[in-house]
Design a protein around this motif. Structure first.
Motif, mmCIF file in Angstrom:
data_model
loop_
_atom_site.group_PDB
_atom_site.id
_atom_site.type_symbol
_atom_site.label_atom_id
_atom_site.label_comp_id
_atom_site.label_asym_id
_atom_site.label_seq_id
_atom_site.Cartn_x
_atom_site.Cartn_y
_atom_site.Cartn_z
ATOM 1 N N VAL A 232 0.807 -1.229 0.000
ATOM 2 C CA VAL A 232 0.000 0.000 0.000
ATOM 3 C C VAL A 232 0.841 1.280 0.000
ATOM 4 O O VAL A 232 0.596 2.182 -0.791
ATOM 5 N N THR A 233 1.814 1.402 0.886
ATOM 6 C CA THR A 233 2.648 2.603 0.928
ATOM 7 C C THR A 233 4.103 2.212 1.184
ATOM 8 O O THR A 233 4.391 1.135 1.706
ATOM 9 N N THR A 234 4.999 3.102 0.823
ATOM 10 C CA THR A 234 6.379 2.983 1.272
ATOM 11 C C THR A 234 6.423 3.344 2.755
ATOM 12 O O THR A 234 5.809 4.318 3.182
ATOM 13 N N LEU A 235 7.138 2.542 3.534
ATOM 14 C CA LEU A 235 7.269 2.782 4.969
ATOM 15 C C LEU A 235 8.648 3.371 5.242
ATOM 16 O O LEU A 235 9.663 2.784 4.854
ATOM 17 N N TYR A 236 8.667 4.500 5.911
ATOM 18 C CA TYR A 236 9.922 5.219 6.136
ATOM 19 C C TYR A 236 10.409 5.050 7.572
ATOM 20 O O TYR A 236 9.669 5.290 8.526
ATOM 21 N N PHE A 237 11.656 4.628 7.693
ATOM 22 C CA PHE A 237 12.375 4.609 8.951
ATOM 23 C C PHE A 237 13.404 5.733 8.900
ATOM 24 O O PHE A 237 13.762 6.199 7.815
ATOM 25 N N PRO A 238 13.900 6.176 10.043
ATOM 26 C CA PRO A 238 14.889 7.256 10.020
ATOM 27 C C PRO A 238 16.123 6.927 9.181
ATOM 28 O O PRO A 238 16.740 7.832 8.616
ATOM 29 N N ASP A 239 16.470 5.635 9.110
ATOM 30 C CA ASP A 239 17.707 5.248 8.432
ATOM 31 C C ASP A 239 17.478 4.487 7.135
ATOM 32 O O ASP A 239 18.442 4.152 6.441
ATOM 33 N N ASP A 240 16.235 4.180 6.792
ATOM 34 C CA ASP A 240 15.984 3.344 5.624
ATOM 35 C C ASP A 240 14.506 3.413 5.276
ATOM 36 O O ASP A 240 13.742 4.152 5.892
ATOM 37 N N ARG A 241 14.082 2.611 4.321
ATOM 38 C CA ARG A 241 12.674 2.546 3.958
ATOM 39 C C ARG A 241 12.326 1.146 3.459
ATOM 40 O O ARG A 241 13.191 0.397 2.995
ATOM 41 N N ILE A 242 11.060 0.806 3.562
ATOM 42 C CA ILE A 242 10.528 -0.432 2.984
ATOM 43 C C ILE A 242 9.679 0.006 1.799
ATOM 44 O O ILE A 242 8.585 0.545 1.975
ATOM 45 N N PRO A 243 10.158 -0.196 0.579
ATOM 46 C CA PRO A 243 9.507 0.426 -0.581
ATOM 47 C C PRO A 243 8.216 -0.262 -0.992
ATOM 48 O O PRO A 243 8.002 -1.456 -0.751
ATOM 49 N N LEU A 244 7.366 0.518 -1.642
ATOM 50 C CA LEU A 244 6.131 0.000 -2.207
ATOM 51 C C LEU A 244 6.422 -0.886 -3.413
ATOM 52 O O LEU A 244 5.761 -1.916 -3.614
ATOM 53 N N HIS A 245 7.393 -0.489 -4.216
ATOM 54 C CA HIS A 245 7.777 -1.239 -5.414
ATOM 55 C C HIS A 245 9.248 -1.633 -5.326
ATOM 56 O O HIS A 245 10.027 -0.958 -4.640
ATOM 57 N N PRO A 246 9.658 -2.683 -6.018
ATOM 58 C CA PRO A 246 11.075 -3.070 -6.004
ATOM 59 C C PRO A 246 11.969 -1.920 -6.436
ATOM 60 O O PRO A 246 11.615 -1.134 -7.325
ATOM 61 N N PRO A 247 13.142 -1.785 -5.821
ATOM 62 C CA PRO A 247 14.042 -0.669 -6.135
ATOM 63 C C PRO A 247 14.429 -0.576 -7.605
ATOM 64 O O PRO A 247 14.723 0.526 -8.080
#
Length: 482
Positions: free
Chosen positions: A114-129
């Protein structure tokens, strides 16, 4: 606790980085992309569907994003209209649909995330990089498929015409906010970049005229301090607001297109109830923010200086009026009720971040069909009824991640300092228990819960507090009146 922004600058190698990685596992968040998704993404990156894209690579687009960003959804080119009656905004939005097959593995995975999840040091993307940071991202120097908006403004910044078509675009420059602000402040910026300030200010005036509001809430930022890290507050730059006005303009134009055709999905926010506004007035009084009874809320917010501690605290309080925002789909020719986003003070939709938010891909398709005078694709219409619930769940998960990250960072920063005294401001008092609430420290830049006292907390006043609990294991920071 009010919603807060949080960024990390170079602290990922410390123990905090390990704690943040553990947090990803604890929250049961999406992990690596399945092999079939990666395979489909790699193939799509090699051969996107460009059959409907016109050539607009002659326009010198530029992007403006935080430093280090690689998932670039938007690129802009600003110019004066040839008739001398205003401006033209060219706004290119990454065309994710050129890479995704409806019903395929990529599509299904995007609906799961559903959404990209943002951490202070990284992210979990919605789509493959390979897509979100590669073939679909509007990186400089490469032709990219886009939904290209053309929005004409009159001399006062009002939108007089808008359409969107598929096009190949090429960005010439990848800029960041600080660099853009410096160019504008020193006079080094040339057109089209120099027009960002002119158009941005006009759009801000239009926002004032329609009763809309933008909250420039200071960001909480993790910064390096020698071999360790700390927290600081950062006020947003004017250029960030002007850039946001371009995105806002496009979301309003998209919503209007949907309304005209009777099919769409809007970002809606009901008008705040009287009780919430009354509570905010009490907070303003306690924080010594001048709010005469005849002055509208939006006008008060625009007068605030986020570098002043009491104003920054009130801005945090103002975010409570934004709770209740959601997504509303319609496909029967009738606008939903409510249809307006109360903070925008107009029809509005999310359409400018399809690399990071699922709903934007569908909004783009609806607007492309509306401009072409065609019916929306079947896969778009079929997905509409379920999208609001999907987006609500994705937004809730993103909020959980944000709150957990803030709690973890603050708890880790103050670990080992239990019992110490700090100077703080009381920024929130619970109505049911006026001896409990929220305090904001200036140094370190922490916002935490306070309880344990016997007397009502002095809202807006400076208060000496004692740290009673802090540790990354529990992700809790708790204070008591000293």
């Amino acid at each position: 606790m009010p919603r807060r922004h949080l960024r990390m600058t170079g602290a990922a190698d410390c123990s905090l980085g390990a704690a943040l990685r553990a947090l990803r596992t604890e929250l049961d968040l999406p992990g690596a992309f399945p092999p079939e998704v990666l395979a489909e993404a790699a193939e799509a990156a090699r051969a996107p569907d460009l059959s409907a894209h016109e050539d607009a690579t002659d326009l010198p687009f530029l992007t403006i994003d935080p430093p280090g960003s690689t998932d670039l959804d938007q690129a802009m080119h600003l110019e004066r209209r040839r008739d001398g009656r205003g401006y033209r905004v060219h706004y290119a939005i990454a065309d994710v649909a050129a890479f995704l097959r409806p019903g395929g593995a990529l599509d299904a995975e995007a609906h799961r995330r559903v959404t990209t999840l943002y951490f202070p040091d990284d992210r979990i993307p919605l789509h493959p990089p390979v897509l979100s940071e590669g073939a679909a991202s509007l990186l400089p120097g490469e032709p990219r498929p886009a939904a290209l908006w053309r929005i004409d403004l009159d001399g006062d910044g009002r939108a007089v015409r808008a359409d969107v078509t598929r096009a190949l675009v090429r960005s010439r420059a990848k800029l960041d906010y600080a660099g853009v602000q410096q160019q504008l402040d020193t006079g080094a910026a040339e057109e089209p970049l120099a027009l960002l300030r002119d158009i941005g200010r006009l759009r801000e005036e239009q926002e004032v005229a329609r009763g809309g509001i933008s909250l420039n809430v200071p960001e909480q930022e993790i910064v390096q301090q020698g071999g360790s890290y700390g927290l600081a507050y950062r006020a947003t730059l004017p250029a960030e607001g002007w850039n946001a006005q371009i995105s806002l303009l496009t979301g309003m134009a998209a919503a209007r297109l949907m309304a005209d055709t009777g099919t769409g999905i809007l970002r809606t926010l009901p008008i705040a109830p009287d009780g919430a506004v009354a509570r905010l007035r009490r907070s303003a009084h306690a924080l010594r923010v001048d709010w005469p009874h005849h002055v509208p809320y939006a006008e008060v917010v625009r007068s605030l200086d986020p570098t002043r501690s009491n104003h920054a605290a009130f801005l945090q309080e103002c975010t409570t009026l934004l709770r209740g925002a959601g997504y509303t789909a319609f496909d029967d020719g009738e606008l939903p009720d409510p249809a307006v986003h109360a903070a925008v003070a107009d029809l509005y939709t999310h359409c400018t971040a399809p690399l990071r938010r699922l709903v934007d891909r569908y909004a783009s398709e609806l607007c492309l069909a509306a401009t072409a005078g065609k019916e929306p694709p079947g896969w778009v219409r079929e997905a509409l009824p379920a999208l609001p619930k999907e987006m609500a769940e994705g937004t809730r998960r993103a909020g959980t991640v944000e709150r957990a990250c803030v709690d973890l960072v603050e708890a880790a920063l103050l670990e080992g300092r239990v019992g110490e005294l700090f100077d703080a401001y009381v920024v929130d008092v619970q109505e049911r228990d006026p001896a409990a609430g929220t305090v904001q420290l200036r140094d370190p830049a922490v916002v935490g819960r306070i309880e344990g006292g016997t007397a009502p907390l002095p809202l807006g006043e400076r208060l000496r507090v004692r740290l009673t609990r802090a540790g990354p294991a529990s992700r809790t920071v708790l204070f008591a009146p000293a």
